[in-house]
Design a protein around this motif. Structure first.
Motif, PDB file in Angstrom:
ATOM      1  N   SER A 114     -63.848 -27.058  17.330  1.00  0.00           N
ATOM      2  CA  SER A 114     -65.179 -27.605  17.505  1.00  0.00           C
ATOM      3  C   SER A 114     -65.684 -27.267  18.898  1.00  0.00           C
ATOM      4  O   SER A 114     -64.902 -26.932  19.800  1.00  0.00           O
ATOM      5  N   ASP A 142     -69.367 -28.105  21.662  1.00  0.00           N
ATOM      6  CA  ASP A 142     -70.668 -28.712  21.913  1.00  0.00           C
ATOM      7  C   ASP A 142     -71.613 -27.694  22.517  1.00  0.00           C
ATOM      8  O   ASP A 142     -71.200 -26.838  23.314  1.00  0.00           O
ATOM      9  N   HIS A 194     -72.965 -31.063  18.185  1.00  0.00           N
ATOM     10  CA  HIS A 194     -71.513 -30.855  18.072  1.00  0.00           C
ATOM     11  C   HIS A 194     -71.253 -30.019  16.819  1.00  0.00           C
ATOM     12  O   HIS A 194     -71.700 -30.373  15.720  1.00  0.00           O
ATOM     13  N   ALA A 202     -67.060 -37.378  18.643  1.00  0.00           N
ATOM     14  CA  ALA A 202     -68.245 -36.559  18.901  1.00  0.00           C
ATOM     15  C   ALA A 202     -69.321 -37.391  19.591  1.00  0.00           C
ATOM     16  O   ALA A 202     -69.489 -38.581  19.306  1.00  0.00           O
ATOM     17  N   VAL A 216     -73.668 -33.749  14.318  1.00  0.00           N
ATOM     18  CA  VAL A 216     -72.626 -32.795  13.946  1.00  0.00           C
ATOM     19  C   VAL A 216     -73.141 -31.791  12.922  1.00  0.00           C
ATOM     20  O   VAL A 216     -73.760 -32.171  11.913  1.00  0.00           O
ATOM     21  N   ASN A 227     -73.753 -39.638  16.435  1.00  0.00           N
ATOM     22  CA  ASN A 227     -72.807 -38.567  16.117  1.00  0.00           C
ATOM     23  C   ASN A 227     -72.585 -38.440  14.610  1.00  0.00           C
ATOM     24  O   ASN A 227     -71.485 -38.143  14.159  1.00  0.00           O
TER      25      ASN A 227
END
Length: 323
Positions: free
Chosen positions: A132, A134, A139, A189, A193, A234
């Motif tokens: 993952s 950012d 995210h 997060a 997302v 998030n």
């Protein structure tokens, strides 16, 4: 693709299906003024060297557009190439690397037609099979759904077409280690997302090839439920998927799901039907709470069956949805 598509059975399912669900969240206006719009280039299912056919020209077409549009990053969502050796992908990697900004890879099943995951990841300079990151108030999560389920219930990596002899219900699984990681990653997060994966967990008409998709959907549902209770920002907003060589959008429990069409062709019982021009998209994420997809349309190279043209439009559709 070639061993999975049951064209006659699926002829009645329209591309672009939209399933209604709960409305999705919007990013607070107080935050939106502090962040810029984010734009990325997206391509999936290039299938370089599938059926022995090189796709350097399609990759060049995509990267030419990328160089003109200058997005924040680009991503390919799997089935990028099936090399027998490194030299087989030199051309498309040279094109891919013309863009000097951030570039992200997703593993697809056909990428391991002749090798294991470690080999193809090294060719791509892909450090992890799932990860993952950012960027600009969002995210992003990249998943690996390329596992087989053995008769004893254990999972093994896709490796040199080892999934081919197995029935479809044993394909497209995600390992428990990754599922545990996904739960923690979503919990921690700090931003809305966006998820990238190759094999769909929703909207697909390959009902027997979803693997443990329900485990992933449950994680998304729980993450958004918890985020709603805590009034945090998030939530899972959108999921981008490839694999099906189709053009679909649906909404489930407040999450937008997109199956993005192949850059190259659709495969039916009558064989591979290639597109004249490459298909790809540019996707904009607006912190004010909007996702915009700028797609692309083309035609088939050769005259093809009416039912193929009716069922499988040669396009990636434009979309504008609230997040």
């Amino acid at each position: 693709m070639q061993d999975r598509r049951s064209f006659i059975q699926n002829i009645g399912l329209a591309a672009g299906t939209t399933l209604l669900a709960q409305s999705v969240f919007a990013i607070p206006a107080s935050e939106s003024g502090q962040k810029k719009k984010l734009r990325f280039g997206f391509i999936t299912d290039l299938h370089h060297l599938q059926f022995g056919k090189p796709e350097d020209a399609r990759m060049q077409g995509f990267i030419d557009a990328v160089m003109k549009e200058n997005p924040d990053f680009i991503v390919q969502c799997g089935d990028f190439c099936r090399p027998t050796k490194t030299a087989g992908i030199t051309g498309i990697m040279e094109q891919w690397n013309r863009f000097k900004g951030p570039k992200y890879h997703v593993l697809g099943n056909h990428d391991m037609d002749f090798c294991d995951k470690e080999t193809i990841m090294k060719m791509w300079d892909m450090p992890e099979r799932y990860y993952s990151f950012d960027r600009d108030g969002f995210h992003f999560v990249v998943m690996d759904r390329n596992f087989l389920k053995k008769d004893d219930g254990t999972l093994v990596d896709y490796n040199a077409s080892n999934w081919g002899p197995l029935p479809s219900p044993k394909r497209s699984f995600t390992d428990q280690k990754q599922l545990d990681w996904l739960k923690e990653d979503l919990k921690n997060a700090q931003h809305p997302v966006i998820v990238f994966m190759h094999q769909p967990v929703f909207l697909s008409d390959f009902f027997d090839e979803l693997g443990n998709a329900n485990d992933i959907l449950k994680i998304f549902d729980e993450a958004n439920f918890n985020a709603g209770n805590k009034k945090t920002n998030n939530k899972v907003a959108a999921v981008f998927m490839g694999h099906d060589h189709d053009d679909r959008h649906g909404e489930r429990n407040g999450v937008h799901y997109f199956i993005i069409n192949s850059a190259s062709y659709v495969y039916t019982n009558s064989g591979a039907h290639y597109y004249k021009d490459p298909l790809y998209a540019f996707i904009t994420l607006d912190p004010a709470g909007k996702l915009i997809i700028e797609g692309r349309s083309t035609t088939y190279i050769k005259e093809t069956l009416d039912e193929v043209r009716a069922r499988f439009p040669t396009r990636i559709s434009d979309h504008s949805v609230r997040l």
